[in-house]
Design a protein around this motif. Structure first.
Motif, short mmCIF file in Angstrom:
data_model
loop_
_atom_site.label_atom_id
_atom_site.label_comp_id
_atom_site.label_asym_id
_atom_site.label_seq_id
_atom_site.Cartn_x
_atom_site.Cartn_y
_atom_site.Cartn_z
N GLN A 42 23.16 43.12 33.51
CA GLN A 42 23.67 42.06 34.36
C GLN A 42 25.16 41.91 34.12
OE1 GLN A 42 21.52 38.38 33.99
NE2 GLN A 42 19.55 39.34 34.42
N LEU A 43 25.90 41.64 35.21
CA LEU A 43 27.35 41.47 35.15
C LEU A 43 27.71 40.16 35.81
CD1 LEU A 43 28.19 45.05 36.39
CD2 LEU A 43 28.40 44.25 34.05
N THR A 44 28.66 39.45 35.24
CA THR A 44 29.10 38.18 35.79
C THR A 44 30.49 38.32 36.39
OG1 THR A 44 27.82 37.02 34.10
CG2 THR A 44 29.50 35.74 35.25
N VAL A 45 30.62 37.86 37.64
CA VAL A 45 31.91 37.88 38.33
C VAL A 45 32.85 36.90 37.62
CG1 VAL A 45 33.11 37.33 40.49
CG2 VAL A 45 30.89 38.51 40.54
N GLY A 46 34.05 37.38 37.33
CA GLY A 46 35.02 36.55 36.63
C GLY A 46 35.03 36.80 35.13
N GLU A 47 34.01 37.51 34.65
CA GLU A 47 33.95 37.87 33.23
C GLU A 47 34.05 39.39 33.09
OE1 GLU A 47 30.68 35.99 31.18
OE2 GLU A 47 31.14 34.05 32.10
N GLU A 48 32.96 40.10 33.36
CA GLU A 48 32.98 41.57 33.23
C GLU A 48 33.61 42.26 34.44
OE1 GLU A 48 29.45 40.07 30.91
OE2 GLU A 48 29.97 39.91 33.01
N ILE A 49 33.44 41.66 35.62
CA ILE A 49 33.93 42.28 36.85
C ILE A 49 34.65 41.26 37.73
CG2 ILE A 49 32.19 44.12 36.94
CD1 ILE A 49 30.64 42.38 38.97
N THR A 50 35.49 41.78 38.63
CA THR A 50 36.16 40.92 39.60
C THR A 50 35.25 40.72 40.81
OG1 THR A 50 37.18 42.76 40.80
CG2 THR A 50 38.41 41.87 38.91
N ALA A 51 35.61 39.79 41.69
CA ALA A 51 34.84 39.56 42.91
C ALA A 51 34.86 40.80 43.79
CB ALA A 51 35.40 38.36 43.67
N GLU A 52 35.99 41.49 43.85
CA GLU A 52 36.10 42.71 44.65
C GLU A 52 35.21 43.82 44.10
OE1 GLU A 52 38.79 41.03 43.41
OE2 GLU A 52 39.39 40.07 45.29
N GLU A 53 35.18 43.96 42.78
CA GLU A 53 34.31 44.97 42.16
C GLU A 53 32.84 44.63 42.40
OE1 GLU A 53 37.20 46.37 38.48
OE2 GLU A 53 35.86 44.67 38.18
#
Length: 70
Positions: A42-53
């Protein structure tokens, strides 16, 4: 619609059962290191990945990612 910070994405794995891959490599732009994403991760937007990613992952034609919460 852009993903909001805190949105969680889940990696369900390859869409094709004949694909034996266990890792999805997200090639990142700029000076960021590439990110290897395992099945079930699981990946969280704003932590591990950006919104675009995150949007890129959801739109992947070869791997299944789904939004599981915020």
């Amino acid at each position: 619609m852009a993903l909001k910070k805190g949105t969680v994405l889940y990696n369900e794995g390859p869409k094709e059962s004949s694909n034996g891959s266990q890792i999805f490599r997200l090639m990142r732009e700029g000076n960021k290191e590439n990110l290897d994403i395992a099945i079930g991760q699981q990946l969280t937007v704003g932590e591990e990945i950006t919104a675009e990613e995150g949007q890129y992952l959801l739109n992947s034609s070869t791997w299944a990612f789904k939004e599981v919460g915020k």
